[in-house]
Design an enzyme around this catalytic site. Structure first.
Site, mmCIF file in Angstrom:
data_model
loop_
_atom_site.group_PDB
_atom_site.id
_atom_site.type_symbol
_atom_site.label_atom_id
_atom_site.label_comp_id
_atom_site.label_asym_id
_atom_site.label_seq_id
_atom_site.Cartn_x
_atom_site.Cartn_y
_atom_site.Cartn_z
ATOM 1 N N HIS A 119 -21.380 -50.240 -24.618
ATOM 2 C CA HIS A 119 -20.178 -49.429 -25.456
ATOM 3 C C HIS A 119 -20.024 -50.172 -26.553
ATOM 4 O O HIS A 119 -19.649 -51.215 -26.801
ATOM 5 C CB HIS A 119 -19.018 -49.133 -24.441
ATOM 6 C CG HIS A 119 -17.763 -48.685 -25.240
ATOM 7 N ND1 HIS A 119 -17.846 -47.396 -25.472
ATOM 8 C CD2 HIS A 119 -16.807 -49.177 -25.271
ATOM 9 C CE1 HIS A 119 -16.641 -46.921 -26.066
ATOM 10 N NE2 HIS A 119 -16.067 -48.058 -26.058
ATOM 11 N N HIS A 165 -16.123 -48.567 -35.722
ATOM 12 C CA HIS A 165 -15.541 -47.720 -34.931
ATOM 13 C C HIS A 165 -14.407 -46.922 -35.843
ATOM 14 O O HIS A 165 -13.522 -47.732 -36.337
ATOM 15 C CB HIS A 165 -14.808 -48.874 -34.019
ATOM 16 C CG HIS A 165 -14.017 -48.169 -32.768
ATOM 17 N ND1 HIS A 165 -13.189 -49.026 -31.895
ATOM 18 C CD2 HIS A 165 -14.410 -46.931 -32.380
ATOM 19 C CE1 HIS A 165 -12.943 -47.865 -30.869
ATOM 20 N NE2 HIS A 165 -13.499 -46.962 -30.931
#
Length: 519
Positions: A119, A165
């Site tokens: 992840h 991100h």
């Protein structure tokens, strides 16, 4: 000038006793049963392997003899108790050996297998402010990770593609560096396929650039499906050495008005708290931002869309999960947060199981895990497997090697450690249980000789977690080693169990001696 003299008095001297490991009583009894006059010959060893260890192999008995010949304690006539004890604690007798190679049928569709998934695989630290880098990607692939996630964003000048991100302060890394790192290290640990999941926040022009990068970097090892209309995924066996792309395909829609895409920096600067929290708590949406498009121009990027081997589906807000799970014709991938999965299992658990029989379900940590901590994966794993009940007895004999691995004052400045073992079955809710041995005070080679029994309803989904700790009456117990083993793959009999540090690196010397019996 005055000169002062003084004496220093040391009031104590530390002396630690590192007793030599001695075979437990059970091991002595077994040796007496399968030996004669203190010696176990090769036929008796083979009988022990068959009746106690469940291994029917004469070759294994010869391999054990050959492995011990270099030791001074070995006699040609056979094994003495000390030889036999060394074998039990050695690498030829591990409770679970991942080096045994592929033992499952890998010809079923990809949806029939668990996939080692990363992840935000590019982050070096927390989810909020750490740097992005290829180093974590390389490390993950070397450990056997088979699914790498990359979040794609335009660069600040909208002429390049970064991985970061979104909606956070994480520093970017160029996409091309990530792709090259994946190519170079994809099959270091395994020959089975690697899936790259794109979270796509790009303009359609930049998607064309992605298509060029992907095809140029991977070439023939890129798996390109012949058709989008797949009713079943290919098998891992047929995908050996291949790279697969998974993302949400661009929609076949037409633009009725021009909508400018703000820069990535401006998006982050103007995002309010609600938008930021939404980005942190669920998968980012793949919204199509368009630049200077003519009216009614069709958004079709065949060179990008054709590369997508696994189509990702996205739940719209307010959608009915039960309807969604039962309305999938073509195979696809769905992503849910751990919280969304927990909510869904309460209402439509059976529908999820039916869905995962043909499709891929990815579950990712909730956004509040800013420190990149992991969630308990068992709820996700248990929604797609058959259950078979059986019982397991577990006995913990002893452990050794800590005095060789740690400094003598690592656990306690004044004395050897007080070690104990915490054993946990991790699985479906009714199987989860924790048990522990009593602490053995002031021993570098602790002997517990404690037996435990577990009733396990779903062994396919059960893991045996073993943690060794040093009991501390004045504070938190000190960590002394751990391992986590799939229950279904444990080997019966008296076995050596190597332990690992917190980073997952194996200790050179620390092992437990345990016995496993199954009914």
């Amino acid at each position: 000038m005055y000169r002062h003299s003084f004496r220093v008095c040391f009031c104590f001297r530390r002396r630690f006793r590192t007793n030599v490991a001695e075979a437990p009583e059970d091991v002595k009894r077994v040796f007496d049963q399968y030996s004669e006059n203190g010696t176990m010959n090769i036929d008796q060893l083979q009988m022990f392997l068959e009746e106690v260890q469940g291994e029917e192999s004469k070759i294994k008995a010869h391999a054990i003899f050959d492995n011990l010949k270099h030791l001074n304690i070995f006699q040609r006539r056979g094994l003495r108790l000390e030889d036999f004890f060394r074998y039990l604690l050695g690498d030829l007798n591990l409770a679970f050996s991942p080096s045994q190679g592929v033992y499952q049928d890998m010809r079923a569709p990809l949806s029939h297998y668990y996939i080692f998934t990363g992840h935000n695989s590019y982050l070096t630290g927390n989810q909020l402010s750490s740097a992005s880098s290829v180093t974590p990607i390389i490390r993950a692939l070397k450990r056997g990770v088979r699914a790498i996630e990359l979040d794609l964003w335009p660069s600040s000048k909208n002429n390049g593609i970064n991985v970061l991100h979104g909606g956070t302060l994480t520093a970017p890394v160029k996409l091309i560096k990530c792709l090259r790192a994946i190519k170079d290290h994809a099959f270091t640990a395994s020959e089975y396929p690697v899936v790259i999941t794109f979270e796509d926040h790009l303009t359609h022009d930049l998607r064309k650039e992605v298509a060029k990068m992907v095809t140029t970097t991977f070439g023939d090892i890129l798996y390109v499906p012949k058709s989008e209309d797949l009713n079943e995924f290919p098998s891992p066996e047929s995908l050996k050495g291949r790279i697969l792309i998974s993302t949400k395909p661009p929609e076949h829609t037409k633009v009725e008005s021009t909508k400018e895409k703000p820069s990535a920096d401006k998006q982050r600067d103007t995002a309010d708290d609600d938008i930021w929290e939404s980005a942190m708590s669920r998968e980012d949406t793949n919204e199509d931002y368009l630049e200077e498009d003519d009216k009614d121009e069709e958004i079709v990027i065949p060179e990008y869309r054709s590369l997508i081997a696994i189509h990702a589906k996205k739940m719209k807000r307010g959608s009915n999960l039960q309807t969604f799970f039962n309305d999938i014709e073509k195979v696809s991938r769905l992503s849910l947060s751990e919280q969304e999965l927990e909510n869904a299992t309460g209402n439509c658990g059976h529908d999820i199981i039916r869905f995962t029989q043909r499709n891929l379900l990815r579950v990712y940590p909730k956004g509040s895990r800013l420190d990149s901590s992991n969630y308990n994966p068992m709820l996700a794993w248990t929604h797609g497997a058959q259950m078979v009940a059986f019982n397991m007895q577990l006995k913990v004999y002893m452990g050794e090697g800590w005095h060789l691995e740690f400094g003598l004052s690592h656990f306690d400045f004044y004395s050897p450690p007080d070690l104990y073992v915490k054993i946990r079955i991790v699985g479906v809710r009714e199987d989860t249980v924790v048990k522990r041995t009593i602490p053995i005070e002031d021993q570098w080679v602790p002997v517990w000789n404690e037996e435990f029994s577990f009733s396990i309803s779903a062994p396919e989904l059960a893991l045996l977690q073993v943690v060794v700790l040093d009991h501390d009456t004045s504070g938190k117990d000190d960590f002394a080693g751990q391992t986590c083993l799939p229950v279904r793959e444990l080997r019966s009999g008296i076995r050596a169990v190597p332990l690992y540090n917190r980073k997952g690196e194996i200790y050179k010397h620390v092992k437990l001696l345990m016995r496993f019996e199954f009914e």
